[in-house]
Every structure is written in structure tokens, then in C-alpha cells.
Write an enzyme that holds these catalytic residues in place. Structure first.
Site, PDB file in Angstrom:
ATOM      1  N   ARG A 198      -0.417  18.467 -49.024  1.00  0.00           N
ATOM      2  CA  ARG A 198       0.803  17.757 -49.427  1.00  0.00           C
ATOM      3  C   ARG A 198       1.946  18.702 -49.806  1.00  0.00           C
ATOM      4  NH1 ARG A 198      -3.063  13.616 -51.304  1.00  0.00           N
ATOM      5  NH2 ARG A 198      -2.576  11.774 -50.093  1.00  0.00           N
ATOM      6  N   GLN A 256      -9.457   5.456 -47.786  1.00  0.00           N
ATOM      7  CA  GLN A 256      -9.217   6.072 -49.081  1.00  0.00           C
ATOM      8  C   GLN A 256      -7.729   6.115 -49.437  1.00  0.00           C
ATOM      9  OE1 GLN A 256     -11.154   9.859 -47.700  1.00  0.00           O
ATOM     10  NE2 GLN A 256      -9.657  10.801 -49.040  1.00  0.00           N
ATOM     11  N   VAL A 300      -3.090  25.388 -53.305  1.00  0.00           N
ATOM     12  CA  VAL A 300      -2.815  25.096 -51.897  1.00  0.00           C
ATOM     13  C   VAL A 300      -3.261  23.659 -51.602  1.00  0.00           C
ATOM     14  CG1 VAL A 300      -3.524  25.716 -49.558  1.00  0.00           C
ATOM     15  CG2 VAL A 300      -3.030  27.514 -51.216  1.00  0.00           C
ATOM     16  N   HIS A 336      -9.054  24.986 -47.029  1.00  0.00           N
ATOM     17  CA  HIS A 336     -10.145  24.526 -46.156  1.00  0.00           C
ATOM     18  C   HIS A 336     -10.907  25.716 -45.586  1.00  0.00           C
ATOM     19  CE1 HIS A 336      -7.159  21.100 -45.638  1.00  0.00           C
ATOM     20  NE2 HIS A 336      -8.216  20.499 -46.122  1.00  0.00           N
TER      21      HIS A 336
END
Ligand code: PAF
Length: 283
Positions: free
Chosen positions: A187, A61, A184, A37
Site C-alpha cells: 500500500r 478478505q 515495506v 515478500h
């Protein structure tokens, strides 16, 4: 960094920034921030003067059998990471303000959303398209950055932006990998150390494909089968899909033509943890 929870307040701020001729970039996330991110934020900062991050674990989702309740939500840690990364505004709404009681309008994606992840996660991409549209309408960015890790999601968002004449530029950021090659992902924290070891088979599969294609192999189906076998031989791992698609259409391809671009798409379970990865190849 200002933290905002109300859509109307975020819209008012974005509108004001636009009137002040600021170039706005958005990075949409479901929180549990990691290096991946933060690399999206860096890319946004290269072009945009103001970077807005959204954190919203979008219930629409997740399929009924999926991990919505279990999804990590380390909010305080996320706020600190976003601040340290130089995010200007963090939009973190409650589910009730994104989907109030009478909410009923959703987006319906086309064929691209029915394959691969769409087939295995029914309704997933309609939920993604709906929330991405809402978040674009709320944050009013000039550009939005998405990661190549979710290659099918990215292709669907590009399609949607074009189909619906949305005025936003989509930028894509490369996959961030651990030293082991594992992509990466939020989860990854669910992986035991054995599963983590096994999960490196995704990256090893990509390396295998790279080698076979550089040797001149044009039978993509054969390479995909070799990869499925590598995965099957890895303790605790099982393949959901491993196949090559045309980079433009995301249609499955079995034979490579010279000079065309293909993408290897992988979805693999390591224990109970579902992992995806992908890579582009020029033949
Ligand atoms: O990629 C994600 O994290 C999500 O699918 C997104 C784009 C933030 C929409 O909820």
C-alpha cells in the site's frame, strides 16, 4: 519456475513432490511483490527444498468499502521477481477457480479475530482464514511463512492451525523496513511524498515506546496515549488504534508486569492510506 493456475494441477504436483520426499514451503501473497515478500521466500528457502509462492488477491478478505478493484496487480513484474528470487512454483489462480459458483463453506474465527483489524475490517479474518486453509490444502506444504508485519493475522493463523490440527509448521519473518523506518507494504505506493514523510510516525512511535519502556515506564496506557498524540500532531495522519496487547493472548493491556512480553499494535491513516505496524517488547 513453473506457473500454475489450476488448483487440481497444483495439488497433483505438490503430492508428487511429497512422495519424492521433498520438503515443501509456501509463501502466500496477494502479489505486488516487494522486499518484504522476498524476505519470506528467503526464509522458506533456508528450510524447504521446494518453495511455492501463491499470488491471489482474495476478494473475501476485502470489506465492501475497501480497495479490492484498486489493489495493484502487476502480474508480469511479480512473475519476474518470483523467478529471480528462486521460487520453484508460482500458483496464481483465477478467483473463479478458488470460489466457484456453488462455493459456500467458510471458516469462522473466534474472539481474536474480532478485535483491532477485525473490528475495523468486518469479515476480514474469516476471509483470510478461509483462503489460507484452501491454499494450504492446494499446495500441501510442510511449512508456511508469514510476515510479522501482519501480527494479528499471524496470531489467528497460528490459532487456526492448532485448533484444526493442521499439519503445517508456521514460520514468521521479521518486518522489513525502508531506511526511513517505514514498514515495506504494497500500500506504500499510494502515498504521496508528503504522506510518505508523515507515515514515518509509525516507526517513530515504536522507537518512542522502546525508549519509554527501557526507562522503566510500566504504564502502557500512558505510552499509547503519548503515541496517539504524536500521530495526531503529524500532518494528514489519524490513529485508528494504538495500543499494547499481551503477546500471547492479544488482549489489550494497560500496565506492564516485569518479564512479560507485550506487542504495540498500530493502525494509522496517512491521508486515505491505511497503514499498520507493530513491535514486540520485553518489559
Ligand atoms: O497477508 C496477505 O498477503 C494475505 O492476507 C494472505 C495471507 C496472502 C491471504 O490472502
Amino acid at each position: 519456475m513453473q506457473v500454475i493456475t489450476e488448483p487440481r494441477e497444483m495439488q497433483a504436483i505438490a503430492e508428487k513432490l511429497r512422495l519424492n520426499r521433498q520438503l515443501l514451503g509456501v509463501v502466500m501473497t496477494m502479489g505486488a511483490l516487494h522486499e518484504g515478500h522476498l524476505s519470506l521466500v528467503k526464509l522458506a528457502q533456508k528450510t524447504a527444498g521446494i518453495v511455492i509462492m501463491t499470488i491471489f488477491v482474495n476478494p473475501r478478505q476485502f470489506a465492501p468499502n475497501e480497495d479490492l478493484d484498486r489493489y495493484p496487480r502487476p502480474f508480469e513484474q511479480d512473475v519476474a521477481l518470483a523467478r529471480a528470487a528462486g521460487v520453484d512454483y508460482l500458483f496464481a489462480p483465477e478467483a473463479g477457480s478458488i470460489y466457484p459458483e456453488n462455493f459456500q463453506t467458510t471458516l469462522q474465527c473466534g474472539a481474536l479475530a474480532e478485535r483491532f483489524d477485525g473490528e475495523h475490517r468486518p469479515g476480514h479474518f474469516n476471509g483470510v482464514a478461509t483462503v489460507v486453509t484452501k491454499l494450504l490444502n492446494i499446495t500441501k506444504p510442510h511449512l508456511a511463512v508469514f510476515g510479522q508485519k501482519d501480527a494479528q493475522q499471524l496470531a489467528i493463523i497460528r490459532r487456526m492451525v492448532e485448533d484444526l490440527n493442521m499439519e503445517v509448521t508456521i514460520l514468521e519473518a521479521p518486518i522489513v523496513r525502508e531506511e526511513s523506518g517505514l514498514a515495506v507494504s504494497s500500500r506504500n505506493i499510494y502515498l504521496s511524498s508528503e504522506e510518505h514523510n508523515s507515515a514515518t510516525v509509525l516507526y517513530r512511535s515504536i522507537c518512542h515506546a522502546e525508549k519509554r519502556i527501557s526507562e522503566g515506564e510500566n504504564n502502557l496506557q500512558a505510552i499509547a496515549e503519548e503515541i496517539a498524540e504524536m500521530i495526531q500532531l503529524t500532518p494528514g495522519c489519524r490513529t485508528e488504534y494504538a495500543c499494547f496487547v499481551d503477546e500471547k493472548t492479544f488482549e489489550r493491556e494497560v500496565t506492564a508486569e516485569k518479564g512479560k512480553e507485550y506487542r504495540l499494535l498500530l493502525a494509522v491513516y496517512a491521508g486515505n492510506v491505511r497503514l499498520i505496524d507493530n513491535a514486540k517488547f520485553l518489559t
